[in-house]
Write an enzyme that holds these catalytic residues in place. Structure first.
Site, short mmCIF file in Angstrom:
data_model
loop_
_atom_site.label_atom_id
_atom_site.label_comp_id
_atom_site.label_asym_id
_atom_site.label_seq_id
_atom_site.Cartn_x
_atom_site.Cartn_y
_atom_site.Cartn_z
N CYS A 11 0.87 -1.18 0.00
CA CYS A 11 0.00 0.00 0.00
C CYS A 11 0.91 1.22 0.00
CB CYS A 11 -1.01 0.00 1.16
SG CYS A 11 -0.33 0.13 2.81
N CYS A 85 -2.25 1.21 -4.22
CA CYS A 85 -1.00 1.90 -4.56
C CYS A 85 -1.00 2.34 -6.02
CB CYS A 85 0.23 1.07 -4.20
SG CYS A 85 0.74 -0.16 -5.38
N CYS A 89 3.10 0.56 -8.56
CA CYS A 89 3.58 -0.80 -8.30
C CYS A 89 4.24 -1.36 -9.55
CB CYS A 89 2.43 -1.71 -7.88
SG CYS A 89 1.68 -1.23 -6.32
#
Length: 135
Positions: A11, A85, A89
């Site tokens: 996250c 996120c 990522c």
């Protein structure tokens, strides 16, 4: 012998959702699954309400600290579970990605974090049943 599956929880701040998920997976799966967590922009400390909510269930995540997300952590994981996120990522072929839509516990008291914690626990339990089924 099969290799141990590994899960990376990601996250943004690696301070609440991902830390609670890692705490549950470590507590419930033991050594059956390797557990990592990281954030694209790690906070200075783990969310105090998340620590308190987990402590209510006898799981201590107070010694954890937010960690920066690295491409190596992603590439070496069996499953990467993102929790808001977004595009930050990194994506690698051969890695299974899942996105868990969960409320962010940031700025919330323990009363508001409990339902998030409980939702994470149910998802982690399903994940364990999938990755490390018992006979």
């Amino acid at each position: 012998m099969a290799t141990t599956p590994s899960v990376l929880f990601v996250c943004v701040h690696n301070a609440g959702r991902s830390q609670m998920a890692a705490g549950f997976l470590t507590h419930l799966a033991g050594n059956a699954i390797e557990v990592r967590s990281a954030g694209s922009a790690p906070a200075d400390a783990v969310n105090a309400a998340a620590v308190a909510a987990m402590a209510e269930l006898g799981i201590d995540i107070s010694a954890q600290s937010p960690k920066i997300l690295t491409p190596d952590a992603v590439e070496s994981s069996t499953v990467v579970i993102t929790m808001g996120c977004g595009d930050s990522c990194p994506v690698f072929p051969g890695v299974s990605y899942r996105d868990w839509q969960l409320a962010d516990p940031a700025g919330r008291g323990v009363e508001q974090v409990r339902p998030i914690r409980d939702e994470i626990r149910s998802r982690v339990e399903a994940l364990i049943a999938e990755l490390a089924p018992t006979d």
